[in-house]
Design an enzyme around this catalytic site. Structure first.
Site, mmCIF file in Angstrom:
data_model
loop_
_atom_site.group_PDB
_atom_site.id
_atom_site.type_symbol
_atom_site.label_atom_id
_atom_site.label_comp_id
_atom_site.label_asym_id
_atom_site.label_seq_id
_atom_site.Cartn_x
_atom_site.Cartn_y
_atom_site.Cartn_z
ATOM 1 N N TYR A 56 0.822 -1.219 0.000
ATOM 2 C CA TYR A 56 0.000 0.000 0.000
ATOM 3 C C TYR A 56 0.860 1.275 0.000
ATOM 4 O O TYR A 56 0.468 2.272 -0.603
ATOM 5 C CB TYR A 56 -1.015 -0.026 1.163
ATOM 6 C CG TYR A 56 -2.108 -1.023 0.846
ATOM 7 C CD1 TYR A 56 -3.097 -0.732 -0.095
ATOM 8 C CD2 TYR A 56 -2.110 -2.294 1.404
ATOM 9 C CE1 TYR A 56 -4.060 -1.658 -0.443
ATOM 10 C CE2 TYR A 56 -3.076 -3.240 1.058
ATOM 11 C CZ TYR A 56 -4.048 -2.906 0.129
ATOM 12 O OH TYR A 56 -5.000 -3.825 -0.240
ATOM 13 N N HIS A 109 -14.515 0.410 -1.507
ATOM 14 C CA HIS A 109 -13.399 -0.442 -1.049
ATOM 15 C C HIS A 109 -12.320 0.353 -0.324
ATOM 16 O O HIS A 109 -11.208 -0.119 -0.174
ATOM 17 C CB HIS A 109 -12.789 -1.207 -2.236
ATOM 18 C CG HIS A 109 -13.692 -2.273 -2.789
ATOM 19 N ND1 HIS A 109 -13.492 -2.876 -4.010
ATOM 20 C CD2 HIS A 109 -14.807 -2.848 -2.268
ATOM 21 C CE1 HIS A 109 -14.444 -3.769 -4.230
ATOM 22 N NE2 HIS A 109 -15.260 -3.766 -3.190
#
Ligand code: BJW
Length: 233
Positions: A56, A109
């Site tokens: 991420y 999401h």
């Protein structure tokens, strides 16, 4: 059809592909040879937080190197100029819709530029890298902070609001999504059941393509501006 009053738009990775962000399934569902399920599940995060933070952190940092494309910009224009209501739902965790001029984007999401603390639920804007040593800015717990991303097995955000919008809309448009991940992949069926027209705009037929009343295939940067022009005409 006559002019729709309420349009619900669902976007996926394909709308950001021409901005230079890799899609999931076109990359074989792999990141650096790790199946996406290993880096996008609570179990994967528990087993290897360093790896998942790196996944991420890299994607968050890459946001500053990409720009919204003509498809994002066209949807921003639609939201501003359409006489009825436009609900924009995205499965994407990037911020290209916002930078393309859209507002009130529902990130079902989650978002790369957000983090939350699994110890105290505090949520904040996250621009820098995270690590297992990062303290929560509210409760100071180390190991509490995690990317604000909906992983497999977790409930997508704002489901009640999304289902209400899909049931109430006149036109449901799905853009750049493979139709492989639920519950988003089921929205077309919900829209059909409640009487909406349904339209797919995707590079190729998606897994759910047959469920749409109309499907147009090609790059989002061509199909989306063209569809927005005809809708606003
Ligand atoms: C272009 C283009 C161009 C390219 N122009 N187009 C068995 C059966 C049914 C369901 C399940 C099952 N087992 C498990 C489940 C549930 C599971 C699921 O669906 N799994 C499937 C793999 C089967 N879902 C979940 O766990 C979800 N939660 C859940 O179900 O909770 C329970 C519940 C909910 C509601 C009611 C009741 C119960 C959570 C899903 C979380 C998804 N997370 C991810 C990763 C996190 C985000 C991140 O890290 O970025 O989200 S997975 C990944 O897939 C990401 C995406 O948002 C998501 C969708 O992918 P998307 O956007 O469609 O991308 P691609 O790559 O698949 O497709 C791109 C498309 O673009 C392609 O078609 C290309 O052709 C096209 N394209 N270039 C136009 N230029």
């Amino acid at each position: 059809m006559t002019h729709p009053l309420h349009i619900v738009i669902l976007t996926g990775a394909g709308i950001s592909a021409e901005s230079g962000i890799d899609t999931f399934r076109d990359a074989g569902g792999l990141w650096e040879n790790h199946p996406i399920e290993h880096v996008a599940t609570p179990e994967g995060f528990k087993a290897d937080p360093v790896l998942v933070h790196r996944f991420y952190n890299l994607r968050r940092a890459a946001l500053s190197t990409v720009k919204p494309n003509a498809a994002h910009v066209a949807l921003g224009q639609l939201q501003r100029e359409f006489k009825g209501q436009v609900t924009l739902i995205t499965q994407n965790v990037d911020d290209l819709h916002e930078r393309g001029g859209s507002s009130d984007v529902i990130h079902m999401h989650g978002e790369l530029l957000s983090a939350f603390c699994s110890a105290c639920d505090h949520r904040w804007r996250q621009v820098e890298d995270l690590s297992p040593q990062s303290p929560c800015p509210a409760c100071q717990t180390r190991g509490g902070p995690r990317p604000d991303i909906v992983w497999f097995g977790e409930m997508p955000y704002q489901m009640r609001r999304l289902e209400t919008a899909v049931k109430a809309c006149d036109l449901f448009v799905s853009i750049g999504t493979s139709g492989a991940v639920y519950p988003a992949a089921g929205f077309v069926h919900l829209a059909n059941t409640f009487g909406a027209q349904t339209l797919e705009l995707n590079l190729e037929p998606s897994q759910g393509s047959a469920a749409f009343d109309d499907a147009r295939h090609g790059p989002a940067t061509e199909l989306v501006p063209e569809w927005v022009r005809s809708t606003l005409a």
